[in-house]
Design a protein around this motif. Sequence first.
Motif, mmCIF file in Angstrom:
data_model
loop_
_atom_site.group_PDB
_atom_site.id
_atom_site.type_symbol
_atom_site.label_atom_id
_atom_site.label_comp_id
_atom_site.label_asym_id
_atom_site.label_seq_id
_atom_site.Cartn_x
_atom_site.Cartn_y
_atom_site.Cartn_z
ATOM 1 N N LEU A 96 0.847 -1.183 0.000
ATOM 2 C CA LEU A 96 0.000 0.000 0.000
ATOM 3 C C LEU A 96 0.886 1.237 0.000
ATOM 4 O O LEU A 96 1.677 1.445 0.920
ATOM 5 N N GLY A 97 0.815 2.049 -1.044
ATOM 6 C CA GLY A 97 1.580 3.284 -1.124
ATOM 7 C C GLY A 97 3.070 3.065 -1.303
ATOM 8 O O GLY A 97 3.528 1.971 -1.607
ATOM 9 N N ASN A 98 3.825 4.147 -1.120
ATOM 10 C CA ASN A 98 5.271 4.114 -1.263
ATOM 11 C C ASN A 98 5.870 4.095 0.134
ATOM 12 O O ASN A 98 5.904 5.114 0.823
ATOM 13 N N ALA A 99 6.361 2.937 0.562
ATOM 14 C CA ALA A 99 6.863 2.763 1.926
ATOM 15 C C ALA A 99 8.063 3.646 2.232
ATOM 16 O O ALA A 99 8.365 3.900 3.397
ATOM 17 N N GLU A 100 8.742 4.148 1.204
ATOM 18 C CA GLU A 100 9.887 5.034 1.446
ATOM 19 C C GLU A 100 9.467 6.355 2.082
ATOM 20 O O GLU A 100 10.278 7.032 2.699
ATOM 21 N N HIS A 101 8.210 6.720 1.951
ATOM 22 C CA HIS A 101 7.715 7.993 2.474
ATOM 23 C C HIS A 101 6.977 7.843 3.798
ATOM 24 O O HIS A 101 6.368 8.804 4.265
ATOM 25 N N HIS A 102 7.021 6.652 4.389
ATOM 26 C CA HIS A 102 6.250 6.399 5.613
ATOM 27 C C HIS A 102 7.065 5.580 6.607
ATOM 28 O O HIS A 102 8.052 4.951 6.244
ATOM 29 N N ALA A 103 6.642 5.572 7.847
ATOM 30 C CA ALA A 103 7.312 4.796 8.892
ATOM 31 C C ALA A 103 6.702 3.397 9.009
ATOM 32 O O ALA A 103 7.140 2.594 9.818
ATOM 33 N N LEU A 104 5.701 3.128 8.190
ATOM 34 C CA LEU A 104 4.971 1.867 8.255
ATOM 35 C C LEU A 104 4.807 1.306 6.848
ATOM 36 O O LEU A 104 4.492 2.040 5.913
ATOM 37 N N GLN A 105 5.018 0.005 6.702
ATOM 38 C CA GLN A 105 4.804 -0.678 5.422
ATOM 39 C C GLN A 105 3.625 -1.624 5.602
ATOM 40 O O GLN A 105 3.624 -2.446 6.519
ATOM 41 N N VAL A 106 2.611 -1.491 4.754
ATOM 42 C CA VAL A 106 1.416 -2.332 4.831
ATOM 43 C C VAL A 106 1.341 -3.186 3.577
ATOM 44 O O VAL A 106 1.484 -2.676 2.460
ATOM 45 N N LEU A 107 1.129 -4.492 3.774
ATOM 46 C CA LEU A 107 1.072 -5.434 2.659
ATOM 47 C C LEU A 107 -0.240 -6.200 2.638
ATOM 48 O O LEU A 107 -0.768 -6.578 3.690
ATOM 49 N N HIS A 108 -0.737 -6.447 1.442
ATOM 50 C CA HIS A 108 -1.853 -7.362 1.205
ATOM 51 C C HIS A 108 -1.216 -8.607 0.601
ATOM 52 O O HIS A 108 -0.689 -8.562 -0.510
ATOM 53 N N GLU A 109 -1.201 -9.699 1.361
ATOM 54 C CA GLU A 109 -0.489 -10.912 0.958
ATOM 55 C C GLU A 109 -1.466 -11.999 0.541
ATOM 56 O O GLU A 109 -2.452 -12.239 1.223
ATOM 57 N N THR A 110 -1.176 -12.656 -0.568
ATOM 58 C CA THR A 110 -1.996 -13.774 -1.037
ATOM 59 C C THR A 110 -1.094 -14.978 -1.236
ATOM 60 O O THR A 110 -0.085 -14.895 -1.949
ATOM 61 N N TYR A 111 -1.452 -16.087 -0.599
ATOM 62 C CA TYR A 111 -0.693 -17.334 -0.685
ATOM 63 C C TYR A 111 -1.582 -18.393 -1.335
ATOM 64 O O TYR A 111 -2.497 -18.905 -0.697
ATOM 65 N N PRO A 112 -1.340 -18.727 -2.607
ATOM 66 C CA PRO A 112 -2.100 -19.828 -3.217
ATOM 67 C C PRO A 112 -1.825 -21.126 -2.459
ATOM 68 O O PRO A 112 -0.829 -21.223 -1.725
ATOM 69 N N ALA A 113 -2.652 -22.118 -2.659
ATOM 70 C CA ALA A 113 -2.438 -23.421 -2.016
ATOM 71 C C ALA A 113 -1.029 -23.918 -2.330
ATOM 72 O O ALA A 113 -0.584 -23.873 -3.471
#
Length: 183
Positions: A96-113
Amino acid sequence: MDIGHKLRTIRKQRGLSQRELAARAGLTNGTISLIEKNRTSPSVASLKSLLDAIPISMAEFFSTLEESQAPKVFYKAEEFTEIAPVSEGQVSLRQLGNAEHHALQVLHETYPAGADTGPELLSHNGEEAGIVVRGSIEVTVDGNVAVLNAGDGYLFDSRLPHRFRNLGDAICVVVSACTPPSF
């Protein structure tokens, strides 16, 4: 994103040969060549090892420029940045967004079977936390293993060796955060 081309460009900018990068990352010269030609996609752990050897963070490698002067607040799903090589059956990590400009990195992770972050354990500065939104995931942190289901979560020091694996038959979705953005 052309991961191979970007890796080659950054490697050359840093004055590294394929051999030197391979030695630093614990991979073969041939593997680096295949990745740079986009003939193979590295696992999340292998890509992290490569970037650590340069050194450059995943957030920096996959950063995108936010076009407006004002900070961007809202993002549509298609505006997330894919920071893991995407191919059939592999883990998808969308930032989500550009983590270089924030103190927090948010990820949407998908793991197929059957997908995982790779046989190598991950380790990076920071803390990370996540909540399983759908399915189940096996999480290993510093030798401790747990299977988490929808609604379950985790929180740990990211310097501890860790790995994520979907041992189930269904897709697993996790929303996670890392601070500082070091993945």
